[in-house]
Design a protein around this motif. Sequence first.
Motif, mmCIF file in Angstrom:
data_model
loop_
_atom_site.group_PDB
_atom_site.id
_atom_site.type_symbol
_atom_site.label_atom_id
_atom_site.label_comp_id
_atom_site.label_asym_id
_atom_site.label_seq_id
_atom_site.Cartn_x
_atom_site.Cartn_y
_atom_site.Cartn_z
ATOM 1 N N LEU A 3 0.908 -1.192 -0.068
ATOM 2 C CA LEU A 3 0.004 -0.163 0.036
ATOM 3 C C LEU A 3 0.824 1.222 -0.074
ATOM 4 N N LYS B 105 0.838 3.964 -3.037
ATOM 5 C CA LYS B 105 0.901 5.605 -2.708
ATOM 6 C C LYS B 105 2.004 6.268 -3.474
ATOM 7 N N GLU C 29 -1.904 -14.067 -1.653
ATOM 8 C CA GLU C 29 -3.506 -14.134 -1.096
ATOM 9 C C GLU C 29 -3.778 -15.801 -1.194
ATOM 10 N N ASP D 58 -6.862 -9.545 9.846
ATOM 11 C CA ASP D 58 -6.145 -8.383 9.598
ATOM 12 C C ASP D 58 -5.307 -8.570 8.136
ATOM 13 N N ILE E 43 -7.630 -8.287 5.307
ATOM 14 C CA ILE E 43 -8.318 -6.953 4.808
ATOM 15 C C ILE E 43 -7.145 -6.359 4.117
ATOM 16 N N GLU E 44 -5.946 -6.197 4.738
ATOM 17 C CA GLU E 44 -4.779 -5.459 4.030
ATOM 18 C C GLU E 44 -4.524 -6.078 2.729
ATOM 19 N N SER F 105 -6.634 -7.638 0.413
ATOM 20 C CA SER F 105 -7.490 -7.160 -0.361
ATOM 21 C C SER F 105 -7.611 -5.634 -0.718
ATOM 22 N N GLN F 106 -7.298 -4.914 0.489
ATOM 23 C CA GLN F 106 -6.986 -3.440 0.171
ATOM 24 C C GLN F 106 -5.886 -3.356 -1.072
ATOM 25 N N ALA F 107 -4.883 -4.036 -0.692
ATOM 26 C CA ALA F 107 -3.608 -3.754 -1.668
ATOM 27 C C ALA F 107 -4.174 -4.379 -3.033
ATOM 28 N N ARG F 108 -4.736 -5.322 -3.283
ATOM 29 C CA ARG F 108 -5.145 -5.769 -4.642
ATOM 30 C C ARG F 108 -6.257 -4.987 -5.221
ATOM 31 N N GLU F 109 -7.030 -4.387 -4.370
ATOM 32 C CA GLU F 109 -8.117 -3.611 -5.180
ATOM 33 C C GLU F 109 -7.558 -2.191 -5.537
ATOM 34 N N THR F 110 -6.667 -1.727 -4.689
ATOM 35 C CA THR F 110 -5.990 -0.465 -5.012
ATOM 36 C C THR F 110 -5.183 -0.884 -6.132
#
Length: 308
Positions: A142, A146, A189, A211, A214-215, A217-222
């Motif tokens: 992540l 950025k 994943e 946790d 969640i992280e 999934s967020q990294a993959r979607e981002t």
Amino acid sequence: MKTFWNTQGGLTQLQEWQPNCWIQVTCPTDEDQHELEEKFNIPDYFMSDISDTDERARYEYDDGWMLIILRIPYVKEIRSRTPYTTVPLGIIHKRDVTITVCYYETNMMIDFLSFQQKRGVGFTDHVDMIFRLFLSSAVWYLKRLKQISMLVDKAKRNLDREVNNESLIGLSRLQDSLTYFQTSIRGNENLLQKLKFKLQIDELDADLIEDVNIEMSQARETTSIYSDILESTMDTYQSIINNNMNTVMRTLTSVTIIMMIPTLITSMFGMNLVNGMENSTWGFVFAIVISLMISGMAWWFFRHKRLV
């Protein structure tokens, strides 16, 4: 370079190996690799797999050893086609021996050590350490995303002022980096889902795994969002370049036609034909005036049609 860490009650450095300590190996030399294989009987092929930058995320068991390869983000310090990429991190465990091996010095591992030392509680067991490495890798994906987003915005601002090859090449390289990230995150994943059923986890490990999920999934979607945005941006600027080229070619064609008119008229009057203007004093002036008038009409027509 080998470093020995005591993981009980905090992360403290040791001078030599002790049972149940963590051996961190970074940028191993041939001597380090030989020592690991001879002293701990680590499968030699696995060390070769870790050194392969294209090795996928996976796990296996061999002679009691649990062998895991995790893909982690890495930034190349030198100029490269893919400034942001991923490299394998090997996690090796058997009874009282836990070893991590990475052939690159990454900011993720430096930050992981610093953060665990600040926590001051160490790891409950090797399972806790493995999943915390997974969590740290997701967090650093992540962070790197950025940074990539900031570079994309900078390149877009440059392209808004002037469409140049350097900015377009930079966007292309970032697109390659996102592809590496997307593939590695997906592999991590899948690896995490398999390890959940292979390792003995307790309630705390289950919360940590949640946790990590969640992280991840967020990294993959981002990554997917940034990749789509970047692809759309590249298509947009490609369309702009094509449109600009069409405009230039249309203008050049119109100018060529306008300039061809005087040439055609003067050529007609310059032929060895009887046209009544051979002996006229005003013949040359007449040809010039006719050329200018017709050229002016052609220019007005193209201007009216917005072709020039």
